[in-house]
Write a protein that holds these residues in place. Structure first.
Motif, mmCIF file in Angstrom:
data_model
loop_
_atom_site.group_PDB
_atom_site.id
_atom_site.type_symbol
_atom_site.label_atom_id
_atom_site.label_comp_id
_atom_site.label_asym_id
_atom_site.label_seq_id
_atom_site.Cartn_x
_atom_site.Cartn_y
_atom_site.Cartn_z
ATOM 1 N N GLN A 1 -14.706 5.944 -14.552
ATOM 2 C CA GLN A 1 -15.153 6.866 -13.523
ATOM 3 C C GLN A 1 -13.998 7.133 -12.552
ATOM 4 N N ASP A 2 -14.084 8.257 -11.859
ATOM 5 C CA ASP A 2 -12.986 8.649 -10.971
ATOM 6 C C ASP A 2 -12.673 7.578 -9.935
ATOM 7 N N TRP A 3 -13.706 6.988 -9.336
ATOM 8 C CA TRP A 3 -13.463 6.014 -8.271
ATOM 9 C C TRP A 3 -12.771 4.761 -8.798
ATOM 10 N N GLU A 4 -12.973 4.451 -10.089
ATOM 11 C CA GLU A 4 -12.321 3.280 -10.664
ATOM 12 C C GLU A 4 -10.813 3.479 -10.800
ATOM 13 N N MET A 5 -10.385 4.736 -10.812
ATOM 14 C CA MET A 5 -8.971 5.041 -10.999
ATOM 15 C C MET A 5 -8.237 5.215 -9.676
ATOM 16 N N GLU A 6 -8.954 5.085 -8.575
ATOM 17 C CA GLU A 6 -8.356 5.308 -7.267
ATOM 18 C C GLU A 6 -7.641 4.053 -6.757
ATOM 19 N N GLY A 7 -6.797 4.255 -5.751
ATOM 20 C CA GLY A 7 -6.263 3.125 -4.994
ATOM 21 C C GLY A 7 -4.844 2.714 -5.294
ATOM 22 N N ARG A 8 -4.207 3.325 -6.281
ATOM 23 C CA ARG A 8 -2.874 2.829 -6.643
ATOM 24 C C ARG A 8 -1.851 3.026 -5.531
ATOM 25 N N GLY A 9 -2.121 3.947 -4.606
ATOM 26 C CA GLY A 9 -1.196 4.168 -3.503
ATOM 27 C C GLY A 9 -1.563 3.438 -2.232
ATOM 28 N N GLU A 10 -2.587 2.603 -2.282
ATOM 29 C CA GLU A 10 -3.041 1.903 -1.077
ATOM 30 C C GLU A 10 -2.075 0.773 -0.696
ATOM 31 N N PRO A 11 -2.007 0.427 0.589
ATOM 32 C CA PRO A 11 -1.068 -0.606 1.032
ATOM 33 C C PRO A 11 -1.373 -1.998 0.495
ATOM 34 N N TYR A 12 -2.597 -2.224 0.022
ATOM 35 C CA TYR A 12 -2.924 -3.547 -0.517
ATOM 36 C C TYR A 12 -2.531 -3.681 -1.994
ATOM 37 N N VAL A 13 -1.927 -2.648 -2.556
ATOM 38 C CA VAL A 13 -1.394 -2.702 -3.918
ATOM 39 C C VAL A 13 0.125 -2.777 -3.825
ATOM 40 N N ASP A 14 0.684 -3.933 -4.141
ATOM 41 C CA ASP A 14 2.136 -4.117 -4.052
ATOM 42 C C ASP A 14 2.873 -3.481 -5.225
ATOM 43 N N HIS A 15 2.287 -3.581 -6.418
ATOM 44 C CA HIS A 15 2.951 -3.097 -7.622
ATOM 45 C C HIS A 15 1.922 -2.421 -8.526
ATOM 46 N N VAL A 16 2.384 -1.498 -9.346
ATOM 47 C CA VAL A 16 1.539 -0.800 -10.306
ATOM 48 C C VAL A 16 2.254 -0.787 -11.653
ATOM 49 N N THR A 17 1.508 -1.070 -12.735
ATOM 50 C CA THR A 17 2.097 -1.016 -14.062
ATOM 51 C C THR A 17 1.069 -0.539 -15.074
ATOM 52 N N ASP A 18 1.542 0.169 -16.101
ATOM 53 C CA ASP A 18 0.673 0.506 -17.226
ATOM 54 C C ASP A 18 1.098 -0.265 -18.473
ATOM 55 N N ASP A 19 1.941 -1.288 -18.265
ATOM 56 C CA ASP A 19 2.429 -2.128 -19.363
ATOM 57 C C ASP A 19 2.564 -3.552 -18.840
ATOM 58 N N LEU A 20 1.484 -4.319 -18.921
ATOM 59 C CA LEU A 20 1.490 -5.668 -18.354
ATOM 60 C C LEU A 20 2.558 -6.543 -18.996
ATOM 61 N N THR A 21 2.642 -6.499 -20.321
ATOM 62 C CA THR A 21 3.625 -7.334 -21.014
ATOM 63 C C THR A 21 5.043 -7.008 -20.536
ATOM 64 N N GLY A 22 5.385 -5.738 -20.549
ATOM 65 C CA GLY A 22 6.718 -5.337 -20.115
ATOM 66 C C GLY A 22 6.988 -5.709 -18.666
ATOM 67 N N PHE A 23 5.968 -5.575 -17.842
ATOM 68 C CA PHE A 23 6.110 -5.916 -16.422
ATOM 69 C C PHE A 23 6.410 -7.401 -16.255
ATOM 70 N N LEU A 24 5.672 -8.256 -16.972
ATOM 71 C CA LEU A 24 5.882 -9.701 -16.858
ATOM 72 C C LEU A 24 7.241 -10.105 -17.412
ATOM 73 N N VAL A 25 7.664 -9.481 -18.499
ATOM 74 C CA VAL A 25 8.977 -9.775 -19.061
ATOM 75 C C VAL A 25 10.070 -9.425 -18.055
ATOM 76 N N ALA A 26 9.912 -8.276 -17.397
ATOM 77 C CA ALA A 26 10.929 -7.822 -16.445
ATOM 78 C C ALA A 26 11.040 -8.759 -15.247
ATOM 79 N N LEU A 27 9.966 -9.468 -14.908
ATOM 80 C CA LEU A 27 10.018 -10.402 -13.777
ATOM 81 C C LEU A 27 11.004 -11.527 -14.016
ATOM 82 N N ARG A 28 11.247 -11.853 -15.264
ATOM 83 C CA ARG A 28 12.163 -12.946 -15.568
ATOM 84 C C ARG A 28 13.614 -12.529 -15.370
#
Length: 230
Positions: free
Chosen positions: A203-230
């Motif tokens: 639903q539309d409301w489920e997709m909201e919030g990515r620009g909110e101040p309580y979201v530090d980071h956004v990713t559409d690739d969890l695996t790649g994101f975690l690998v990059a942290l190393r």
């Protein structure tokens, strides 16, 4: 006035993951099976049409955090049968994900799952993904006394039970609103969004919030994101 920089992961020693649509790809639409069974349960329980059940289901989900909590609050429903019924799904779309497992394993410190689903549901999914051995424990809706995220008391119970210091923890979630309290508590927050090339049933409301101040980071690739942290 400049924006505050996103919190880094340098100090994190506890990694907390949501389950559905976070540890597996949204495009599998595995949650759609649960969603359909919730609708069927609501229809049967309230003796209403599937169309009315859909309306009630989504209204309660948005207002109470889960449809179950809405049914309990509004209609006095007992949760056991509901939980058993809605999580009885086909997990075959899930395949082992060794890359994700390796990325989680190499994160420094503890790894935990915090879900509005059941432990049995979490166990089934993590075993199909072959990542179950990397998690210390699962904090599920039963451990939360049936009070779902984003309720603050649910996070407080989780942190107390597992002895987690939020200021040295990170939270990964697919719903931005479930990151509000973790961020307030000092956790580093990451919103896991659908791959932009995939069609997902949200639903539309489920997709909201990515620009909110309580979201530090956004990713559409969890695996790649975690690998990059190393």
């Amino acid at each position: 006035m400049s924006e505050k920089p996103a919190r880094s992961f340098d100090h994190v020693d506890t990694w907390v993951f949501d389950l559905d649509n976070t540890l597996y790809s949204h495009h599998l639409n595995l949650w759609q099976q649960v969603d359909d069974r919730i609708r069927s349960y609501v229809s049967e329980y309230l003796k209403v049409s599937k169309e009315e059940a859909f309306r009630v289901q989504k209204d309660y989900y948005k207002r109470y955090g889960t449809t179950m909590r809405g049914l309990m609050t509004e209609h006095g429903m007992e949760a056991d049968d509901y939980l058993a019924y809605v999580h009885l799904i086909d997990h075959s779309p899930l395949k082992p994900n060794p890359e994700l497992g390796a990325a989680i394993e190499k994160l420094p410190g503890r790894k935990l799952i915090l879900t509005n689903g059941t432990r049995a549901h979490a166990d089934a999914i993590t075993k199909k993904l072959d990542i179950h051995t990397h998690f210390e424990d699962v904090f599920d809706i039963v451990a939360a006394d049936l009070e779902p995220k984003p309720a603050k008391q649910t996070y407080d119970k989780f942190l107390k039970l597992h002895g987690v210091e939020p200021k040295s923890a990170a939270m990964f979630e697919d719903l931005a609103r479930n990151l509000t309290v973790p961020h307030e508590l000092g956790m580093v927050t990451t919103l896991v969004v659908p791959d932009g090339t995939r069609e997902v049933l949200r639903q539309d409301w489920e997709m909201e919030g990515r620009g909110e101040p309580y979201v530090d980071h956004v990713t559409d690739d969890l695996t790649g994101f975690l690998v990059a942290l190393r």
